[in-house]
Design an enzyme around this catalytic site. Sequence first.
Site, mmCIF file in Angstrom:
data_model
loop_
_atom_site.group_PDB
_atom_site.id
_atom_site.type_symbol
_atom_site.label_atom_id
_atom_site.label_comp_id
_atom_site.label_asym_id
_atom_site.label_seq_id
_atom_site.Cartn_x
_atom_site.Cartn_y
_atom_site.Cartn_z
ATOM 1 N N ARG A 230 4.888 10.936 -2.739
ATOM 2 C CA ARG A 230 4.548 10.647 -1.338
ATOM 3 C C ARG A 230 5.717 11.005 -0.436
ATOM 4 O O ARG A 230 6.799 10.414 -0.564
ATOM 5 C CB ARG A 230 4.270 9.148 -1.230
ATOM 6 C CG ARG A 230 4.104 8.647 0.158
ATOM 7 C CD ARG A 230 4.215 7.130 0.210
ATOM 8 N NE ARG A 230 3.934 6.672 1.549
ATOM 9 C CZ ARG A 230 4.196 5.449 1.982
ATOM 10 N NH1 ARG A 230 4.746 4.556 1.170
ATOM 11 N NH2 ARG A 230 3.936 5.119 3.220
ATOM 12 N N GLU B 10 12.923 -9.292 1.958
ATOM 13 C CA GLU B 10 12.092 -8.158 2.395
ATOM 14 C C GLU B 10 12.884 -6.866 2.183
ATOM 15 O O GLU B 10 14.051 -6.790 2.564
ATOM 16 C CB GLU B 10 11.772 -8.347 3.888
ATOM 17 C CG GLU B 10 10.956 -7.212 4.483
ATOM 18 C CD GLU B 10 10.682 -7.425 5.981
ATOM 19 O OE1 GLU B 10 10.963 -8.539 6.502
ATOM 20 O OE2 GLU B 10 10.210 -6.465 6.618
ATOM 21 N N TYR C 213 10.795 9.241 1.274
ATOM 22 C CA TYR C 213 10.819 8.130 0.312
ATOM 23 C C TYR C 213 11.514 8.464 -1.003
ATOM 24 O O TYR C 213 11.632 7.589 -1.864
ATOM 25 C CB TYR C 213 9.388 7.646 0.047
ATOM 26 C CG TYR C 213 8.750 7.034 1.277
ATOM 27 C CD1 TYR C 213 9.203 5.826 1.778
ATOM 28 C CD2 TYR C 213 7.713 7.676 1.955
ATOM 29 C CE1 TYR C 213 8.641 5.259 2.919
ATOM 30 C CE2 TYR C 213 7.142 7.118 3.087
ATOM 31 C CZ TYR C 213 7.615 5.913 3.566
ATOM 32 O OH TYR C 213 7.055 5.349 4.687
ATOM 33 N N ALA D 204 3.039 -0.683 4.902
ATOM 34 C CA ALA D 204 2.531 -0.737 6.279
ATOM 35 C C ALA D 204 2.012 -2.120 6.659
ATOM 36 O O ALA D 204 1.971 -2.459 7.855
ATOM 37 C CB ALA D 204 1.444 0.318 6.468
ATOM 38 N N ASN E 106 8.163 -5.484 -0.655
ATOM 39 C CA ASN E 106 8.046 -4.329 0.235
ATOM 40 C C ASN E 106 6.550 -4.225 0.530
ATOM 41 O O ASN E 106 5.784 -3.731 -0.300
ATOM 42 C CB ASN E 106 8.561 -3.055 -0.431
ATOM 43 C CG ASN E 106 8.448 -1.867 0.505
ATOM 44 O OD1 ASN E 106 7.830 -1.947 1.573
ATOM 45 N ND2 ASN E 106 9.049 -0.744 0.117
ATOM 46 N N PRO F 107 0.794 -1.225 0.000
ATOM 47 C CA PRO F 107 0.000 0.000 0.000
ATOM 48 C C PRO F 107 0.828 1.279 0.000
ATOM 49 O O PRO F 107 1.868 1.350 0.651
ATOM 50 C CB PRO F 107 -0.824 -0.103 1.295
ATOM 51 C CG PRO F 107 -0.118 -1.104 2.131
ATOM 52 C CD PRO F 107 0.532 -2.059 1.177
ATOM 53 N N ASN F 108 0.336 2.223 -0.759
ATOM 54 C CA ASN F 108 0.873 3.588 -0.859
ATOM 55 C C ASN F 108 2.161 3.687 -1.663
ATOM 56 O O ASN F 108 2.622 4.786 -1.969
ATOM 57 C CB ASN F 108 1.075 4.216 0.538
ATOM 58 C CG ASN F 108 -0.219 4.272 1.310
ATOM 59 O OD1 ASN F 108 -1.203 4.791 0.806
ATOM 60 N ND2 ASN F 108 -0.243 3.707 2.510
ATOM 61 N N ARG G 124 13.002 4.759 12.585
ATOM 62 C CA ARG G 124 11.733 5.507 12.528
ATOM 63 C C ARG G 124 10.864 5.168 13.740
ATOM 64 O O ARG G 124 11.363 4.694 14.748
ATOM 65 C CB ARG G 124 11.043 5.210 11.184
ATOM 66 C CG ARG G 124 11.909 5.626 9.975
ATOM 67 C CD ARG G 124 11.204 5.391 8.661
ATOM 68 N NE ARG G 124 9.996 6.207 8.561
ATOM 69 C CZ ARG G 124 9.059 6.038 7.632
ATOM 70 N NH1 ARG G 124 9.205 5.080 6.722
ATOM 71 N NH2 ARG G 124 8.000 6.821 7.598
ATOM 72 N N HIS H 221 12.767 -2.522 2.418
ATOM 73 C CA HIS H 221 12.140 -1.249 2.778
ATOM 74 C C HIS H 221 13.042 -0.124 2.292
ATOM 75 O O HIS H 221 14.266 -0.170 2.502
ATOM 76 C CB HIS H 221 11.929 -1.130 4.290
ATOM 77 C CG HIS H 221 11.002 -2.183 4.795
ATOM 78 N ND1 HIS H 221 9.638 -2.110 4.601
ATOM 79 C CD2 HIS H 221 11.243 -3.361 5.407
ATOM 80 C CE1 HIS H 221 9.079 -3.200 5.097
ATOM 81 N NE2 HIS H 221 10.024 -3.979 5.585
HETATM 82 C C1 DQA Z 1 8.183 1.197 3.916
HETATM 83 C C2 DQA Z 1 8.224 1.414 5.436
HETATM 84 C C3 DQA Z 1 6.857 1.189 6.049
HETATM 85 O O1 DQA Z 1 6.907 1.405 7.452
HETATM 86 C C4 DQA Z 1 5.848 2.150 5.453
HETATM 87 O O2 DQA Z 1 4.566 1.902 5.973
HETATM 88 C C5 DQA Z 1 5.848 2.127 3.974
HETATM 89 C C6 DQA Z 1 7.119 2.058 3.262
HETATM 90 C C7 DQA Z 1 9.534 1.535 3.261
HETATM 91 O O3 DQA Z 1 9.707 1.145 2.103
HETATM 92 O O4 DQA Z 1 10.375 2.182 3.859
HETATM 93 O O5 DQA Z 1 4.810 2.248 3.335
HETATM 94 O O6 DQA Z 1 7.906 -0.171 3.670
#
Ligand code: DQA
Length: 164
Positions: A31, A111, A36, A90, A87, A23-24, A120, A113
């Site tokens: 964003r 995984e 990011y 959230a 990735n 998501p997102n 964070r 990020h």
């Molecule tokens: C994320 C880190 C997550 O905590 C966050 O909710 C994201 C992006 C990252 O790529 O740093 O959406 O996965």
Amino acid sequence: MISDRSDLPHSAGLPLVLVVNGPNLNLLGTREPGTYGTETLADVEQRITVAATRLAVRTEFVQSNHEGVLIDAIHAARGRASGIIINAGAFTHTSVALRDAIAAVALPMVEVHLTNVHAREAFRHHSYLSDLAEAVIVGAGPLGYVFALELLAGRTAAHEATSA
Ligand code: DQA
């Protein structure tokens, strides 16, 4: 949104790596760019595609804001893909269902990020996926996906060499 960038005829026999974004992440580029970065998801996928050509693997991309769509894509990778890069955004910190899907397909998973989640908020420090992962790459920005692909491609090549 599911897209297979491996439409080149010569890529047909190459190992497949599924790249899953949660998501997102469709909003990358606009964003919270201070957190990011300014690369869009298309830019990131382009980087991965270039690396995939160099590493002689195929990639398939899925991004969704819906947990069930991500789970279905992971299920569909069983028997087709030789690894998964994820990735989960959230959902990383909340989703037992996504974790169960990864465990169910039993594919090597890395995984990723973009940010260093450990630097964070405390709620980002726990991942439901990390203990299932071959590796966890945090804080390397878009390069993290390329590192993950290097790792999975090397693992696939090593597996093919030992089973030949
Ligand atoms: C994320 C880190 C997550 O905590 C966050 O909710 C994201 C992006 C990252 O790529 O740093 O959406 O996965």
